[in-house]
Design a protein around this motif. Structure first.
Motif, short mmCIF file in Angstrom:
data_model
loop_
_atom_site.label_atom_id
_atom_site.label_comp_id
_atom_site.label_asym_id
_atom_site.label_seq_id
_atom_site.Cartn_x
_atom_site.Cartn_y
_atom_site.Cartn_z
N GLN A 156 38.11 37.85 41.56
CA GLN A 156 37.93 38.94 40.50
C GLN A 156 37.67 40.32 41.23
O GLN A 156 36.80 40.50 41.94
N LYS A 209 36.64 44.12 40.83
CA LYS A 209 35.88 44.81 39.79
C LYS A 209 35.73 46.23 40.27
O LYS A 209 35.65 46.35 41.57
N SER A 217 38.20 38.11 34.90
CA SER A 217 37.39 37.31 35.23
C SER A 217 37.69 35.80 35.01
O SER A 217 38.26 35.55 33.93
N THR A 230 34.30 37.34 43.88
CA THR A 230 34.25 38.56 43.22
C THR A 230 34.28 39.82 44.43
O THR A 230 33.44 39.86 45.10
N THR A 267 33.74 43.70 44.31
CA THR A 267 33.43 45.05 43.69
C THR A 267 33.71 46.18 44.55
O THR A 267 32.97 46.25 45.63
#
Length: 178
Positions: free
Chosen positions: A45, A47, A105, A111, A113
């Protein structure tokens, strides 16, 4: 007879004043997400977290070493963190064969970021994008990035094109080495 004529004059003046203040909306080139061929890629994911000053919707221009200008009639068409996330995901997917970067998500995914502190044009003819990345759920390490790219031509449209080119450089900086 004078009241209708006065009303017509006032309405004409009001409409002509509005016509002079047109608002322009911008979209980052490459911000339409393209799902790559999945293969055996690990989903990640992506972000994007923006500095608070970048969350206002205005395009930002640094007009001196110490001051920022927030455009009053030039805005991002969509949420800027979302546009950057989509554009970065596309670029990272081109560069990685091991990970599948997605802006949405999914349960139990890693993840990445990306924190962006500057995303702006400047009086010196360059655009600046700087910040850092942070991984969660993998053995990858985050990277700092500080991108400076020449803007070719004046105006906000050329600034947006240069910012999109700068995101390509950010993607190269933070892409995992696989």
């Amino acid at each position: 007879m004078k009241i209708p004529l006065l009303l017509v004059c006032v309405t004409s003046l009001a409409l002509s004043a509005c016509a002079g203040n047109s608002v322009t909306y911008y979209q980052l080139p490459g911000s339409n997400y393209q799902l790559p061929v999945a293969g055996l890629r690990t989903p990640v994911q992506l972000k994007v977290v923006l500095a608070e000053r970048l969350n206002q919707g205005n395009l930002v221009y640094q007009d001196s070493p110490t001051t920022l200008h927030f455009a009053q009639q030039h805005f991002w068409a969509d949420d800027l963190s979302n546009e950057i996330s989509l554009a970065l995901a596309n670029e990272l997917n081109k560069q990685s064969t091991h990970y599948l970067f997605t802006p949405e998500s999914k349960p139990k995914t890693a993840t990445l970021t990306v924190y962006i502190q500057s995303f702006q044009g400047s009086y010196d003819g360059y655009i600046y994008i700087n910040g850092y990345s942070s991984w969660l759920g993998t053995n990858e390490t985050g990277q700092n990035f500080n991108v400076r790219i020449a803007q070719h031509g004046n105006g906000y449209s050329n600034m947006v094109k240069a910012l999109a080119q700068g995101l390509n450089s950010v993607a190269q900086s933070i892409a995992p080495h696989n």
